[in-house]
Design a protein around this motif. Structure first.
Motif, PDB file in Angstrom:
ATOM      1  N   UNK A 264      10.157   2.065   1.689  1.00 41.01           N
ATOM      2  CA  UNK A 264       8.938   1.800   0.924  1.00 41.01           C
ATOM      3  C   UNK A 264       7.817   1.488   1.916  1.00 41.01           C
ATOM      4  N   UNK A 265       6.602   1.849   1.553  1.00 39.92           N
ATOM      5  CA  UNK A 265       5.455   1.615   2.426  1.00 39.92           C
ATOM      6  C   UNK A 265       4.393   0.827   1.672  1.00 39.92           C
ATOM      7  N   UNK A 266       3.819  -0.172   2.350  1.00 38.99           N
ATOM      8  CA  UNK A 266       2.674  -0.862   1.780  1.00 38.99           C
ATOM      9  C   UNK A 266       1.690  -1.231   2.889  1.00 38.99           C
ATOM     10  N   UNK A 267       0.437  -1.381   2.498  1.00 39.14           N
ATOM     11  CA  UNK A 267      -0.607  -1.830   3.414  1.00 39.14           C
ATOM     12  C   UNK A 267      -1.015  -3.237   3.005  1.00 39.14           C
ATOM     13  N   UNK A 268      -1.480  -4.002   3.980  1.00 39.49           N
ATOM     14  CA  UNK A 268      -1.916  -5.353   3.654  1.00 39.49           C
ATOM     15  C   UNK A 268      -2.943  -5.816   4.673  1.00 39.49           C
ATOM     16  N   UNK A 269      -3.709  -6.827   4.309  1.00 38.10           N
ATOM     17  CA  UNK A 269      -4.634  -7.468   5.241  1.00 38.10           C
ATOM     18  C   UNK A 269      -4.183  -8.917   5.382  1.00 38.10           C
ATOM     19  N   UNK A 270      -4.118  -9.377   6.617  1.00 38.45           N
ATOM     20  CA  UNK A 270      -3.648 -10.729   6.879  1.00 38.45           C
ATOM     21  C   UNK A 270      -4.823 -11.662   7.182  1.00 38.45           C
ATOM     22  N   UNK A 271      -4.859 -12.768   6.464  1.00 37.87           N
ATOM     23  CA  UNK A 271      -5.820 -13.813   6.801  1.00 37.87           C
ATOM     24  C   UNK A 271      -5.378 -14.492   8.088  1.00 37.87           C
TER      25      UNK A 271
END
Length: 226
Positions: A162-169
């Motif tokens: 599975x693939x996901x994108x995210x932005x980290x604080x």
């Protein structure tokens, strides 16, 4: 009969040379409703592909914009090797209930590749490869050795991705589900690609088939002349 044999041989070789694609296409601008980060193109997934040659996995993903536009963006492949669990169900509302994984491959915009395996008990194992992620415009790719993804019950060719994108604080740790921007539309298994030795045999096979065609044609011409 010989012609039929040659045609059949060529067809088989072509089939081996062009394995079925495992590319999964994802809709445009389908950000999660729970995502609170910037709706930038570089975290909008367009497609993902996994290939396996028996010794390594080849992971490729394409975004809607040039990689690195969004501060803190990362791109994560979750892998189920046989003991996958739904690990993204924290937070309210939760996401990723059907996404099972016991390892992750994380691609960073600076080219770093991080491979993390998660055992049923005990601390995760981390492998960091500087320059392990290749970035070209809006695509990312990496080669991950099977030796870093030991089976937890499934055969290596049956691993699910599975693939996901995210932005980290916080760039050092995952935060909440509100940081997850987009999921690939479905999980996928790796498509098989021939190993180098198999490619060599296929090339030899094409050469022999071509030679046989030429001999068959020459014999036909000589027979016609006679």
């Amino acid at each position: 009969m010989r012609l039929l044999y040659l045609v059949t041989s060529a067809t088989v070789l072509l089939a081996l040379a062009n394995p079925a694609s495992a590319t999964v296409v994802d809709p445009l601008d389908d950000f999660l409703s729970t995502y609170t980060g910037p709706l930038n193109d570089d975290v909008d997934i367009l497609s993902g592909d996994v290939a396996f040659d028996g010794t390594s996995y080849f992971l490729t993903s394409t975004m809607n914009g040039a990689i690195g536009t969004t501060t803190g963006s990362i791109f994560v492949w979750g892998i189920n090797r046989g003991s996958g669990a739904p690990r993204l169900t924290f937070g309210s509302p939760s996401v990723g209930a059907g996404v099972l994984f016991d390892a992750v491959v994380v691609m960073f915009p600076d080219g770093t590749l991080r491979i993390v395996t998660i055992p049923p008990a005990g601390a995760p194992t981390f492998n960091v490869i500087a320059g392990g992620t290749t970035i070209a415009g809006n695509s990312l790719s990496a080669t991950v050795p099977l030796s870093l993804l030991d089976s937890m019950g499934l055969a290596p060719e049956d691993y699910m991705f599975n693939l996901w994108s995210r932005t980290r604080v916080n760039p050092l740790a995952d935060g909440t589900n509100a940081e997850i921007a987009d999921f690939l539309s479905s999980s996928t298994q790796a498509r098989a690609v021939p190993e180098p030795a198999t490619w060599l045999m296929m090339l030899l096979g094409f050469g022999l088939t071509g030679t046989a065609f030429r001999r068959s044609r020459r014999a036909s011409l000589l027979k016609a002349v006679a």
